[in-house]
Design a protein around this motif. Structure first.
Motif, mmCIF file in Angstrom:
data_model
loop_
_atom_site.group_PDB
_atom_site.id
_atom_site.type_symbol
_atom_site.label_atom_id
_atom_site.label_comp_id
_atom_site.label_asym_id
_atom_site.label_seq_id
_atom_site.Cartn_x
_atom_site.Cartn_y
_atom_site.Cartn_z
ATOM 1 N N ALA A 219 0.814 -1.217 0.000
ATOM 2 C CA ALA A 219 0.000 0.000 0.000
ATOM 3 C C ALA A 219 0.848 1.267 0.000
ATOM 4 C CB ALA A 219 -0.936 0.001 1.207
ATOM 5 N N THR A 220 2.056 1.205 0.539
ATOM 6 C CA THR A 220 2.859 2.424 0.651
ATOM 7 C C THR A 220 3.253 3.016 -0.700
ATOM 8 O OG1 THR A 220 3.653 1.562 2.741
ATOM 9 C CG2 THR A 220 4.810 3.456 1.828
ATOM 10 N N PRO A 221 3.866 2.214 -1.572
ATOM 11 C CA PRO A 221 4.132 2.796 -2.899
ATOM 12 C C PRO A 221 2.836 3.131 -3.639
ATOM 13 C CG PRO A 221 4.666 0.454 -2.897
ATOM 14 C CD PRO A 221 4.381 0.828 -1.478
ATOM 15 N N LEU A 222 1.748 2.448 -3.254
ATOM 16 C CA LEU A 222 0.464 2.725 -3.881
ATOM 17 C C LEU A 222 0.058 4.187 -3.661
ATOM 18 C CD1 LEU A 222 -1.953 1.415 -5.377
ATOM 19 C CD2 LEU A 222 -3.007 1.027 -3.151
ATOM 20 N N VAL A 223 0.419 4.720 -2.477
ATOM 21 C CA VAL A 223 0.101 6.130 -2.206
ATOM 22 C C VAL A 223 0.732 7.007 -3.286
ATOM 23 C CG1 VAL A 223 0.296 8.026 -0.570
ATOM 24 C CG2 VAL A 223 -0.010 5.703 0.267
ATOM 25 N N GLY A 224 1.988 6.701 -3.601
ATOM 26 C CA GLY A 224 2.676 7.454 -4.650
ATOM 27 C C GLY A 224 1.982 7.316 -5.986
ATOM 28 N N LEU A 225 1.630 6.084 -6.291
ATOM 29 C CA LEU A 225 0.939 5.832 -7.560
ATOM 30 C C LEU A 225 -0.372 6.617 -7.624
ATOM 31 C CD1 LEU A 225 0.764 3.328 -9.965
ATOM 32 C CD2 LEU A 225 -1.278 2.976 -8.586
ATOM 33 N N LEU A 226 -1.078 6.671 -6.501
ATOM 34 C CA LEU A 226 -2.380 7.342 -6.488
ATOM 35 C C LEU A 226 -2.235 8.858 -6.583
ATOM 36 C CD1 LEU A 226 -4.044 5.046 -3.855
ATOM 37 C CD2 LEU A 226 -4.803 5.359 -6.212
ATOM 38 N N LEU A 266 7.435 23.284 -13.973
ATOM 39 C CA LEU A 266 8.560 22.747 -13.209
ATOM 40 C C LEU A 266 8.204 22.535 -11.734
ATOM 41 C CD1 LEU A 266 11.641 22.066 -13.112
ATOM 42 C CD2 LEU A 266 11.965 24.453 -12.420
ATOM 43 N N PHE A 267 7.656 23.588 -11.091
ATOM 44 C CA PHE A 267 7.495 23.508 -9.640
ATOM 45 C C PHE A 267 6.459 22.468 -9.196
ATOM 46 C CE2 PHE A 267 9.547 27.699 -10.051
ATOM 47 C CZ PHE A 267 10.695 27.401 -9.322
ATOM 48 N N PRO A 268 5.234 22.501 -9.735
ATOM 49 C CA PRO A 268 4.316 21.431 -9.323
ATOM 50 C C PRO A 268 4.855 20.059 -9.724
ATOM 51 C CG PRO A 268 3.337 22.762 -11.082
ATOM 52 C CD PRO A 268 4.586 23.461 -10.640
ATOM 53 N N GLY A 269 5.527 19.994 -10.877
ATOM 54 C CA GLY A 269 6.072 18.716 -11.335
ATOM 55 C C GLY A 269 7.129 18.190 -10.385
ATOM 56 N N LEU A 270 7.983 19.101 -9.920
ATOM 57 C CA LEU A 270 9.069 18.737 -9.013
ATOM 58 C C LEU A 270 8.529 18.139 -7.714
ATOM 59 C CD1 LEU A 270 12.088 19.283 -9.516
ATOM 60 C CD2 LEU A 270 11.894 21.257 -7.997
ATOM 61 N N PHE A 271 7.533 18.806 -7.144
ATOM 62 C CA PHE A 271 7.007 18.325 -5.866
ATOM 63 C C PHE A 271 6.178 17.064 -6.056
ATOM 64 C CE2 PHE A 271 8.455 22.456 -4.676
ATOM 65 C CZ PHE A 271 8.919 22.270 -3.386
ATOM 66 N N LEU A 272 5.556 16.958 -7.205
ATOM 67 C CA LEU A 272 4.814 15.737 -7.515
ATOM 68 C C LEU A 272 5.786 14.556 -7.554
ATOM 69 C CD1 LEU A 272 2.091 14.474 -8.435
ATOM 70 C CD2 LEU A 272 2.817 14.908 -10.769
ATOM 71 N N VAL A 273 6.900 14.746 -8.243
ATOM 72 C CA VAL A 273 7.905 13.689 -8.344
ATOM 73 C C VAL A 273 8.460 13.375 -6.954
ATOM 74 C CG1 VAL A 273 10.205 13.139 -9.205
ATOM 75 C CG2 VAL A 273 8.524 14.183 -10.730
ATOM 76 N N ALA A 274 8.706 14.420 -6.156
ATOM 77 C CA ALA A 274 9.237 14.215 -4.807
ATOM 78 C C ALA A 274 8.278 13.354 -3.989
ATOM 79 C CB ALA A 274 9.474 15.559 -4.121
ATOM 80 N N ALA A 275 7.000 13.675 -4.045
ATOM 81 C CA ALA A 275 6.022 12.940 -3.242
ATOM 82 C C ALA A 275 5.932 11.489 -3.699
ATOM 83 C CB ALA A 275 4.655 13.616 -3.345
ATOM 84 N N ILE A 276 5.868 11.296 -5.018
ATOM 85 C CA ILE A 276 5.746 9.932 -5.530
ATOM 86 C C ILE A 276 7.000 9.135 -5.193
ATOM 87 C CG2 ILE A 276 5.552 8.535 -7.629
ATOM 88 C CD1 ILE A 276 3.890 10.809 -8.842
ATOM 89 N N ALA A 277 8.169 9.748 -5.438
ATOM 90 C CA ALA A 277 9.424 9.060 -5.148
ATOM 91 C C ALA A 277 9.506 8.724 -3.666
ATOM 92 C CB ALA A 277 10.602 9.933 -5.569
ATOM 93 N N GLY A 278 9.078 9.664 -2.822
ATOM 94 C CA GLY A 278 9.119 9.441 -1.378
ATOM 95 C C GLY A 278 8.347 8.190 -0.989
#
Lengths: 297, 579
Positions: A219-226, A266-278
């Motif tokens: 479920a944890t990586p699922l959060v990123g996917l979602l 760039l900025f929303p994309g960057l944080f989106l990637v950060a959250a998903i990667a996290g």
């Protein structure tokens, strides 16, 4: 079962995991944004209200699509909104949908999987067929269908959560089912049964605790996917809409002006990637640390 | 219901880009193998025609000055031709058409009784002259004996009488049928029960006196009749062409007309339409031998083909490309103010929008200039009132509450008592995105603390939700004239008897002025009444004027004498090909 000693072991393993440390940093930042967006946004000199937008500044000059500056750290978007305030507030929406949908998915999936695995027979067959059919529909296609047919008017985060969970439950269901099938055959379950333990007791005391680590690791990586799915849907115009503030909505707005104002993407994309990667890194780390089989090995 | 559909035109052309389905109809880029029958004679025509019309073009001057010998990609044979993008037309049968994409084709294939020149003045068409009787009711049109259809058959008065009867017939269901209502007997035909046969019931007021004389009687004096008759629906149709179902179906795909061009073959749906110069046309011949309409479902695809040099004229531009295109193409990017108004309407019989001061306050909070310049990259003009300022006789001064004045807006809003609950519903057409409404919402939120609930619908449903008596809050919509007159704005939008008056607006003084304009001896004499009527509406403000439309497009270097009229119609018959 192993007791406190093993719990220390997996906590220790987790703490030493490199991916876990990176995940902590990434999710820490995003988490702070999500928990107190107003406080974070007020750090910048611009308005901390993501909805306070105007094409003109107070002196009458235009202030849309301004490049990042001391006043507007991340610049301003096409409507003259402060991009920093929007990115910070967008974190809450993204986490809300990511965590909410992951939780709902896991609960539905685990319950169905437990029931199917425990009872077997025709209930098992029905759940498995439903899971197969659900998995056969691509997520985006299914979401378009559900959201456009079922939702009339403005779409809410709850509707997005339900839509995503309705399609992703087979994942945790399969895990929960297979773990359950394995466990019910183990001698100690038979022993418990022989001692007169009720079904409820066996499931909650023996099956669930064993299924849970695997489900959580799923479920944890699922959060990123979602979180990514929410952005995808909003980008496609079938997720959240203005005036909702979310990274997906921001990316959707930004793509049409990308050539002139790439920072808006760039900025929303960057944080989106950060959250998903996290979340994916965290999931990896949990998977490595919580591996039940390894521990029993 | 049908009448509302034409509102679709009013959504800025940008909208089309948002429509779905990626039918890439770029097709083959080679020149179609149209017959080169009269290439030599037509070439000698071309320069003369071009120079004759050059002076009347504001837009074309710059393009024709270019001397670049852009021969790259030009066809090597001596048939002159160019390609132009359109969206799939709703119809190319003139009786069934009511939108500009079909009109682009129909205007080449057909000529009406009277025409509009590129500056939209009424000029002779098939009729060489016309006059109205002393009663102001009976109009006599003298038809040119030289007028013929492209198959050589003469155009006679009966062909108009039949076309009118057909357009009025409920069996035919012409979407723009309402335009004939000023003609006597039209309403009797259009309001009758469908009989099953098309065009069987003549319109009482239309009489073919002989082959070359047509009289048209109106219900009441109606000075604007000639202008109304320039609409494509009033094109001549010979009854023989459509007297069986099979022939009518073939006519819808490959109409036989009396205009400067004729069909080269049937309409290839979603692919293209090719027309070639008609040898039988007696008027000023078209400049190029043939014109190829390429049908695109997305403006962006057409623009890509244009950039690749495979399309000569791209009508419309993806909004995000406009800034770059302005720099890249300079004079070859044409922006033409059109007769379109985009507005936010009020249900004036629903509280609190029944209070003119609330309406004015909401209007004063709208920064039209910023919206037109920043959101729409100057592809729209800030509206100065309820009638586009390029419409003859329209007030060109900015109306009192059509400016952006936050202080006054606030004061007026408060003195009018504000809006209960600080919340309103705003209707949004989902097809075109919300970028244009957002600054309005933001401004209302900031100035009045208004919580705006946006209700979005796709266009077809939107029209139902905002039909007269339905909306409970302000709604965005647009209006494009049917013919270039203030009357074509004021009467349908604001007259209390109009069934497309979605505002529920009724002002007896206004209605009286419109009646005076209708019954004036001629159009010019009626104008002052229309101007007064406009002033009344702008004072009452049943809508927030937002922006006036502009048509946008890019042309290749080979094009000369490019002209777009304020009706957003590209005058393709006048365009030449260099080199």
């Amino acid at each position: 079962m192993t007791g406190a000693a093993s719990r220390r072991t997996w906590v220790g393993r987790l703490a030493r995991h490199a991916g876990f440390r990176i995940a902590c940093v990434l999710l820490g930042v995003v988490g702070v944004f999500a928990i107190a967006p107003g406080v974070v946004a007020s750090l910048s000199p611009a308005s901390s209200d993501p909805l306070e937008c105007s094409l003109r500044a107070s002196d009458g000059s235009y202030q849309d699509r301004m490049a990042p500056s001391g006043d507007h750290w991340f610049g301003t978007d096409s409507q003259g909104c402060d991009e920093f305030a929007r990115v910070v507030h967008g974190a809450r929406t993204s986490l809300q949908i990511g965590l909410g949908a992951a939780l709902l998915t896991t609960v539905i999936g685990t319950v169905l999987g437990l029931i199917a695995g425990w009872r077997g027979g025709w209930i098992d067959a029905i759940v498995r067929r439903f899971a197969d059919v659900t998995l056969g529909i691509p997520l985006v296609v299914g979401s378009i269908l559900l959201l456009s047919v079922l939702v009339d008017g403005r779409r809410t985060p709850t509707q997005i959560i339900v839509t995503l969970a309705a399609q992703l439950w087979p994942g945790p269901a399969r895990i929960a089912r297979s773990v359950t099938r394995t466990i019910v055959q183990l001698p100690y379950v038979e022993a418990a049964r022989a001692l007169g333990a009720s079904n409820y007791r066996i499931v909650t005391r023996h099956v669930l605790p064993n299924a849970l680590p695997a489900v959580i690791a799923f479920a944890t990586p699922l959060v990123g996917l979602l979180i990514g799915a929410e952005s995808t849907l909003s980008y496609l115009g079938i997720g959240l809409q203005v005036p909702s503030v979310s990274w997906g909505v921001m990316i959707d707005d930004a793509q049409s002006v990308y050539a002139n104002s790439p920072f808006l993407l760039l900025f929303p994309g960057l944080f989106l990637v950060a959250a998903i990667a996290g979340f994916i890194l965290l999931g990896d780390a949990l998977n490595d640390s919580l591996d039940v089989h390894l521990e029993r090995g | 219901m049908q009448r509302h559909v034409r509102l679709a035109l009013a959504i800025p052309l940008l909208v089309v880009a948002a429509s779905c389905s990626s039918d890439d109809s770029s097709s083959d880029s080679s020149t179609p193998a149209s017959t080169a029958s009269s290439a030599a004679s037509s070439d000698s025509n071309a320069p003369a025609d071009t120079s004759a019309t050059e002076t009347s073009s504001a837009d074309s001057g710059a393009t024709s000055e270019e001397t670049t010998a852009a021969s790259a990609g030009a066809p090597s044979n001596d048939v002159s031709s160019f390609s132009v993008s359109i969206s799939e037309p709703a119809a190319i049968d003139p009786g069934l058409s009511q939108e500009v994409e079909g009109a682009q084709v129909i205007r080449l294939l057909f000529q009406t009784l009277v025409s509009l020149d590129p500056k939209l003045a009424v000029v002779p068409g098939v009729a060489t002259d016309w006059a109205v009787g002393d009663d102001g009711l009976t109009w006599t049109f003298n038809l040119s004996p030289d007028a013929v259809f492209s198959d050589g058959r003469p155009v006679v008065a009966d062909d108009f009488a039949f076309a009118f009867a057909r357009a009025a017939d409920p069996d035919f269901a012409a979407p723009a049928s309402y335009q004939g209502l000023p003609i006597k007997g039209w309403a009797d035909v259009s309001g009758a029960e469908p009989s099953g046969a098309i065009g069987d019931e003549p319109v009482a007021g239309v009489t073919a006196v002989d082959d070359h004389t047509l009289t048209i009687e109106t219900e009441a004096p109606f000075a604007l009749l000639p202008k109304v008759l320039t609409y494509q629906m009033f094109s001549p149709v010979a009854a023989d062409y459509v007297d069986t179902e099979a022939k009518a179906a073939a006519f819808a795909e490959e109409p036989i007309g009396n205009g400067p061009y004729k069909m080269s073959g049937p309409w290839e749906h979603n692919v293209g339409i090719t027309v070639e110069r008609s040898d039988t046309y007696a008027g000023t011949a078209g400049v190029t031998d043939s014109i190829e309409f390429r049908i695109y479902s997305e403006i962006a695809t057409a623009y890509r083909d244009f950039q690749a040099g495979e399309l000569d004229i791209a009508r419309g531009l993806p909004p995000e490309e406009i800034k770059d295109a302005m720099e890249t193409y300079g004079d070859r990017l044409l922006l033409t103010p059109t007769g379109a108004l985009n507005y936010i309407g009020f249900p004036t019989n629903v509280a609190p929008f029944d209070n003119p001061d609330i309406r004015r306050a909401l209007s004063l909070a709208v920064d039209r200039e910023a919206i037109a310049e920043r959101i729409f990259s100057s592809t729209l003009l800030p509206a100065s009132g309820v009638v586009p300022s390029n419409v003859p006789g329209a007030l060109t001064t900015v109306c009192d509450a059509c400016t952006y004045d936050p202080e006054r807006a606030k004061a007026l809003y408060e003195s009018a008592g504000g809006i209960p609950g600080n919340s309103i519903v705003l209707y949004d057409i989902s097809d075109d995105g919300q970028a244009g409404l957002e600054p309005v919402i933001n401004s209302w939120r900031e100035l009045f603390g208004l919580d705006v609930e946006v209700r979005s619908f796709e266009f077809a449903q939107y029209i139902e939700e905002t039909a007269a008596g339905k909306p409970v809050g302000p709604f965005e919509l647009g209006w494009v004239w049917d013919y270039p007159s203030m009357y074509s704005f004021l009467s349908p939008l604001f007259e209390s008897t109009s069934d497309v008056n979605n505002f529920g607006y009724a002002n007896p003084d206004f209605d009286a002025l419109l009646e005076q304009a209708r019954t004036a001896p001629d159009e010019g004499a009626g104008l002052p009444f229309l101007t007064q009527a406009q002033a009344i509406v702008e004072k009452d403000l049943p809508l927030i004027p937002g922006t006036f439309g502009k048509d946008i497009g890019v042309v290749s270097e080979a094009m000369s004498n490019v002209m777009v009229d304020p009706g957003a119609l590209w005058r393709l018959e006048l365009i030449g090909v260099k080199g």
